[in-house]
Each structure stands twice: as structure tokens, then as C-alpha cells.
Design an enzyme around this catalytic site. Structure first.
Site, PDB file in Angstrom:
ATOM      1  N   PHE A   1       0.759  -1.197   0.156  1.00 37.57           N
ATOM      2  CA  PHE A   1       0.096  -0.108  -0.059  1.00 37.57           C
ATOM      3  C   PHE A   1       0.825   1.419  -0.212  1.00 37.57           C
ATOM      4  O   PHE A   1       0.348   2.340   0.564  1.00 37.57           O
ATOM      5  CB  PHE A   1      -1.045  -0.212   1.265  1.00 37.57           C
ATOM      6  CG  PHE A   1      -2.221  -1.035   0.892  1.00 37.57           C
ATOM      7  CD1 PHE A   1      -2.033  -2.309   0.776  1.00 37.57           C
ATOM      8  CD2 PHE A   1      -3.423  -0.248   0.649  1.00 37.57           C
ATOM      9  CE1 PHE A   1      -3.044  -3.049   0.390  1.00 37.57           C
ATOM     10  CE2 PHE A   1      -4.471  -1.241  -0.051  1.00 37.57           C
ATOM     11  CZ  PHE A   1      -4.297  -2.514   0.201  1.00 37.57           C
TER      12      PHE A   1
ATOM     13  N   CYS B   1     -15.492  -0.869  -0.915  1.00 34.72           N
ATOM     14  CA  CYS B   1     -15.135  -0.659   0.361  1.00 34.72           C
ATOM     15  C   CYS B   1     -14.398   0.315   0.960  1.00 34.72           C
ATOM     16  O   CYS B   1     -15.124   1.069   2.016  1.00 34.72           O
ATOM     17  CB  CYS B   1     -14.084  -2.105   0.851  1.00 34.72           C
ATOM     18  SG  CYS B   1     -14.966  -3.480   0.284  1.00 34.72           S
TER      19      CYS B   1
HETATM   20  C1  UGA Z   1     -10.257  -4.056   0.740  1.00 34.11           C
HETATM   21  C2  UGA Z   1      -9.264  -4.480   1.647  1.00 34.11           C
HETATM   22  O1  UGA Z   1      -8.159  -4.726   1.325  1.00 34.11           O
HETATM   23  C3  UGA Z   1      -9.734  -5.890   2.399  1.00 34.11           C
HETATM   24  O2  UGA Z   1      -8.746  -6.498   3.274  1.00 34.11           O
HETATM   25  C4  UGA Z   1     -11.125  -5.787   2.682  1.00 34.11           C
HETATM   26  O3  UGA Z   1     -11.857  -7.046   3.104  1.00 34.11           O
HETATM   27  C5  UGA Z   1     -12.122  -5.351   1.456  1.00 34.11           C
HETATM   28  O4  UGA Z   1     -11.663  -4.175   1.265  1.00 34.11           O
HETATM   29  C6  UGA Z   1     -13.440  -5.016   2.197  1.00 34.11           C
HETATM   30  O5  UGA Z   1     -13.684  -4.258   2.945  1.00 34.11           O
HETATM   31  O6  UGA Z   1     -14.402  -5.929   1.926  1.00 34.11           O
HETATM   32  P1  UGA Z   1     -10.518  -4.257  -1.853  1.00 34.11           P
HETATM   33  O7  UGA Z   1     -11.638  -3.457  -1.989  1.00 34.11           O
HETATM   34  O8  UGA Z   1     -10.690  -5.652  -2.699  1.00 34.11           O
HETATM   35  O9  UGA Z   1     -10.184  -4.805  -0.410  1.00 34.11           O
HETATM   36  O10 UGA Z   1      -9.449  -3.686  -2.541  1.00 34.11           O
HETATM   37  P2  UGA Z   1      -7.833  -3.524  -2.054  1.00 34.11           P
HETATM   38  O11 UGA Z   1      -6.964  -4.344  -2.890  1.00 34.11           O
HETATM   39  O12 UGA Z   1      -7.370  -3.176  -0.848  1.00 34.11           O
HETATM   40  O13 UGA Z   1      -7.517  -2.029  -2.932  1.00 34.11           O
HETATM   41  C7  UGA Z   1      -8.238  -1.035  -2.705  1.00 34.11           C
HETATM   42  C8  UGA Z   1      -7.956   0.267  -3.540  1.00 34.11           C
HETATM   43  O14 UGA Z   1      -6.496   0.795  -2.997  1.00 34.11           O
HETATM   44  C9  UGA Z   1      -7.971   0.040  -5.033  1.00 34.11           C
HETATM   45  O15 UGA Z   1      -8.430   1.192  -5.697  1.00 34.11           O
HETATM   46  C10 UGA Z   1      -6.339   0.191  -5.257  1.00 34.11           C
HETATM   47  O16 UGA Z   1      -6.071   0.392  -6.469  1.00 34.11           O
HETATM   48  C11 UGA Z   1      -5.950   1.121  -4.177  1.00 34.11           C
HETATM   49  N1  UGA Z   1      -4.524   0.748  -3.651  1.00 34.11           N
HETATM   50  C12 UGA Z   1      -3.918  -0.104  -3.295  1.00 34.11           C
HETATM   51  C13 UGA Z   1      -3.649   2.048  -4.173  1.00 34.11           C
HETATM   52  O17 UGA Z   1      -4.066   3.090  -4.724  1.00 34.11           O
HETATM   53  N2  UGA Z   1      -2.364   1.961  -4.013  1.00 34.11           N
HETATM   54  C14 UGA Z   1      -1.915   0.861  -3.182  1.00 34.11           C
HETATM   55  O18 UGA Z   1      -0.608   0.815  -2.681  1.00 34.11           O
HETATM   56  C15 UGA Z   1      -2.689  -0.135  -3.132  1.00 34.11           C
END
Ligand code: UGA
Length: 444
Positions: free
Chosen positions: A244, A255
Site C-alpha cells: 500500500f 469498501c
Molecule cells: C479492501 C481490503 O484490502 C480488504 O482487506 C477488505 O476485506 C475489503 O476492502 C473489504 O472491506 O471488503 P478491496 O476493496 O478488494 O479490499 O481492494 P484493495 O486491494 O484493498 O484495493 C483498494 C484500492 O486501493 C484500489 O483502488 C487500489 O487500486 C488502491 N491501492 C491499493 C492504491 O492506490 N495503492 C496501493 O498501494 C494499494
């Protein structure tokens, strides 16, 4: 164990399939008749890698069957998983009406068993439900938040990094442990409100990390630092860690945006000013529009400017466009009368956007880039990142402006292909030799 899963969205369908794979007998229940009919006919209404196979296998072994709420007449199970949505209300608070109606419905079916809450509900909700809706019912309420990432939900289900159980009833905790038998993960056994807070705090903390690194990237652009090296340098400190820390156009999905706002609302209504969280939201709202500001800087008026938006989903590996940065960007581009084409390997435009009729969603990446003047990469799908960029470059017209909203492309390569490349926090020139990104002489 006989288990029912109420709500067959991302969380519910993965949970139903996975519990069946673990040997439980599972009823998948939803109030959406069309959805139930799809599952029954062997179709899975969402794109989640491996989910179709998981469900097919469970159905073939007669461990999973699907029902509309109106069809369920008898015992739901020893344990009833609630996995219905908690969408945001206008104030940002979580809308708990689906949770309440699911629980009310369960109480009309049976007077004993465990209600396992997987829906994300604000801290304090479970205690209120136990004290009001479930009082005198014989049903035990347990909080068991999920941490599934879309696109990796099945792997996350079978290899969780923790299982949180919010309950002060030892018997109920044992039933939950039996449910997860065979899954190797540390348990955190706590009270209901603390379990609920763990879920919100986890999502809010990850969102904070993203907004923080995005602010460092924005500042890096101003002072000439390179965000890739900043993130890497930070990540080597085990107290910070590598995840992250990817700068870009911000977080989206069903989420993070919803949960961060709901936590902020919870703070407000508890007379607590959660200033850090406010800033996280403000940074993220602005971050997703950075490509718009960059395009304006480059072209002035965007009327008639041909822009290709690469990726719609809020992240790769999913077809989910809920609160996706790309959708906000496209809406703004349409308002400014740019000629927008978009491509995503899995996702489609939300229906309200299709009605606008002003965005052309293409079937192929090459069709999307063809004849555009600017490209904006919004989702780092491998199909896009690893595409033939030499060929793409040939189809894009001057000034061949390329905004890499996910810092997923190699700036030097893009420069060699003739693009005028712009990443997020990577724009400084000459400060580090591996990252020198200049204007493309050909494009001028
Ligand atoms: C997130 C959490 O990671 C899960 O643990 C949680 O269960 C879930 O929400 C939920 O509440 O149900 P998710 O929404 O599938 O999961 O997505 P992530 O993989 O966490 O990514 C979220 C957003 O952050 C994406 O738009 C991604 O592009 C962005 N992101 C992620 C960044 O901009 N930079 C990063 O370094 C990592």
C-alpha cells in the site's frame, strides 16, 4: 455443519462456495430472484477468479444450493452468515437497513443458532442488534469481519492472515472455530464492538497509507523526487513494510471509500473529530482527478480532445466499477466535452453512464487508443501494462500525451515509443538517471 449464507454478493458467494468446499452443507439465500436463478443455472453474476469453479464443484458435490428468501420454509442452519450490503447513506453513515431486515427475517425462521455477521457494520452495531432485534430470541450474535480482497478473494478465504471473532460466548466461539476447521490462521477473540472496530481500523489505515504516499508523490513532483524510489526506500523499514505504498490516482471500490466515510461519520456522531481521516478522504477525492488537471494543463480546453481511458475497474482482477476513479474521471471529461473512448478487459460502464451515450466503450485496447491524442491509464491490468506499446504509440496522434495514473509503465520505454509520459510523482527530470522522463521531441 448446516450453514446458511444470506446475501450472495462478493463476500456471500465466496463464503458460500468456500464453506461448502470445507465440507459444510450450505444454503445460499438472496432476495434477488434473478441472482438466485443465475446461480441455479450454473452462472455466477460477478467476475471473481476461481469463484465459478468453486461454486460448480460445491453444487456438483451437493453441498451448496441456492434459494430465494420466499422459498426458505424450514431451518436455516446451526450458523447463519449475514453478508448483505451496507451501502453509504447521504451522510456517509452505513445504511444498516439490509442488515436489520436480514436479521428480522432470520428471527422469523428459527429461535436458536448463531448469527455470524460478515457485513461491515459500524462499531456498536452488534451490541445494539443483540439488545434489540435479538433480545429473547435464543439466537447468538457473533461478529466475524471479512478481509477478502476482490480479485484474490478465494485465496484470501483459504489463507487468511487472521480470523477475528467478536463474541463473549465461549460455545459460540467454538462453533466458529469448527466452521473454519483446517484453516491455519491466528485467532483474535474479542468482544463484538472491538471486532467491528478492527475491520474499520484496518481499512481506514490502509486508505491512510495510500493517501499518505499519494501526498508524498504530489510533493515529489514539486521538489524533484522520484516516488518509486521513495516508496522502495521506505518499504525496507520493516516497521513500514512494502504494501500500500503505490502512488497513483487513489483508492476506489465498494469498501475503502464507504468504510472511511462511515468511520468518519461514526466519529462525528460520537463527538470525536477524526481529522486524519478527513484528510485521507480529501486527498483521495482530489487524487482521482489529477489526470483531469494534467489534461487541462496540457490542452487548455478539453472540448473535442480525443482521450482514451485505459481501465475502468477500481483495480485489476475485478469487473467492479463501484466508486472507481476512472468513472469519476470520465464523468468530468464528458462534462468538459472531450471525445472519450474507454477500454477495460472485464468491466463495463455503469448503466447511468451508458445513457449519456458520450463515451465509447471499445472491445479492444487498440480500438480504444486508435486516433486519440491522450491516454490515461487508470487501472493497471496486465493486459494493458504488458500490451505492445510500440503498436499503441503508432495509433496515437500528437501530442501522444500519456498519463500513467498507476505508475505501472516504464517511463523510459514510453519515451522511446514517442510518448510524452507523465506519471504520479515521477515527473522530475534529471534527478535520477533511471527515471529521467522528458518531453518527446517528435511530439512537439
Ligand atoms: C479492501 C481490503 O484490502 C480488504 O482487506 C477488505 O476485506 C475489503 O476492502 C473489504 O472491506 O471488503 P478491496 O476493496 O478488494 O479490499 O481492494 P484493495 O486491494 O484493498 O484495493 C483498494 C484500492 O486501493 C484500489 O483502488 C487500489 O487500486 C488502491 N491501492 C491499493 C492504491 O492506490 N495503492 C496501493 O498501494 C494499494
Amino acid at each position: 455443519m448446516q450453514v446458511s449464507v444470506i446475501g450472495l454478493g462478493y463476500v456471500g458467494s465466496v463464503t458460500a462456495g468456500a464453506l461448502a468446499r470445507n465440507g459444510h452443507s450450505v444454503l445460499g439465500v438472496d432476495e434477488d430472484g434473478e441472482k438466485v436463478a443465475m446461480y441455479r443455472s450454473g452462472k455466477v453474476p460477478i467476475f471473481e477468479p476461481g469463484l465459478r469453479e468453486l461454486i460448480d464443484d460445491a453444487v456438483a458435490h451437493q453441498r451448496l444450493s441456492f434459494f430465494h428468501t420466499s422459498e426458505v420454509t424450514d431451518f436455516l442452519g446451526d450458523l447463519i452468515v449475514i453478508a448483505v450490503g451496507t451501502p453509504p447513506t447521504e451522510t456517509g453513515a452505513a445504511n444498516l437497513s439490509y442488515v436489520r431486515s436480514a436479521i428480522n427475517w432470520v428471527t422469523t425462521k428459527q429461535a436458536h443458532g448463531i448469527i455470524l455477521m460478515k457485513s461491515t457494520v459500524p462499531p456498536g452495531t452488534g451490541v445494539r442488534i443483540s439488545g434489540n432485534l435479538l433480545r429473547g430470541s435464543g439466537l447468538e450474535y457473533v461478529s466475524n469481519p471479512e478481509f477478502l480482497r476482490e480479485g484474490q478473494a478465494i485465496a484470501d478465504w483459504f489463507h487468511p492472515n487472521r480470523i477475528i471473532v467478536g463474541s463473549e460466548c465461549q460455545e459460540a466461539v467454538q462453533v466458529v472455530k469448527d466452521l473454519y476447521q483446517g484453516i491455519d490462521a491466528p485467532y483474535v477473540i474479542t468482544d463484538v464492538t472491538t471486532a467491528e472496530m478492527i475491520k474499520y481500523a484496518s481499512n481506514a489505515f490502509l486508505a491512510t497509507k495510500i493517501s499518505f504516499i499519494n501526498e508524498i508523490a504530489n510533493l515529489s513532483d514539486k521538489v524533484g523526487a522520484i516516488i518509486d524510489d521513495v516508496s522502495y526506500g521506505m518499504s525496507l523499514d520493516p516497521r513500514i513494510g512494502p504494501s500500500f505504498l503505490k502512488a497513483g490516482v487513489g483508492y476506489g471500490g465498494s469498501c475503502f471509500p464507504k468504510d472511511v466515510r462511515a468511520l468518519d461519520n461514526l466519529a462525528l456522531t460520537n463527538d470525536h473529530n477524526f481529522e486524519v481521516l478527513r484528510a485521507v478522504v480529501t486527498v483521495n477525492n482530489r487524487q482521482r482527478l489529477l489526470p483531469l488537471f494534467l489534461l487541462r494543463q496540457r490542452f487548455g480546453s478539453l472540448t473535442g480532445v480525443k482521450v482514451g481511458v485505459l481501465g475502468l475497474a477500481f483495480k485489476p482482477g475485478t469487473d467492479d466499477v463501484r466508486d472507481a476513479p476512472a468513472v469519476d474521471l470520465i464523468n468530468c471529461l464528458v462534462v468538459e466535452e472531450a471525445a472519450v473512448k474507454a477500454f477495460d478487459p472485464q468491466a463495463v460502464l455503469p448503466s447511468e453512464m451508458k445513457m449519456l451515450g458520450k463515451v465509447q466503450l471499445t472491445d479492444s485496447l487498440l480500438d480504444c487508443v486508435d486516433g486519440t491524442q491522450a491516454l490515461v491509464l487508470m487501472t493497471e491490468w496486465p493486459e494493458i501494462v504488458e500490451a505492445n506499446w510500440a503498436e499503441i504509440a503508432q495509433r496515437v496522434m500528437p501530442p501522444k500525451y500519456l498519463i500513467d495514473g498507476r505508475n505501472a509503465l516504464d517511463p523510459q520505454q514510453m519515451f522511446l515509443h514517442g510518448f510524452s509520459y507523465c506519471g504520479i510523482g515521477r515527473r522530475a527530470r534529471g534527478s535520477m538517471k533511471n527515471h529521467v522522463v522528458g518531453e518527446c521531441p517528435k511530439a512537439k
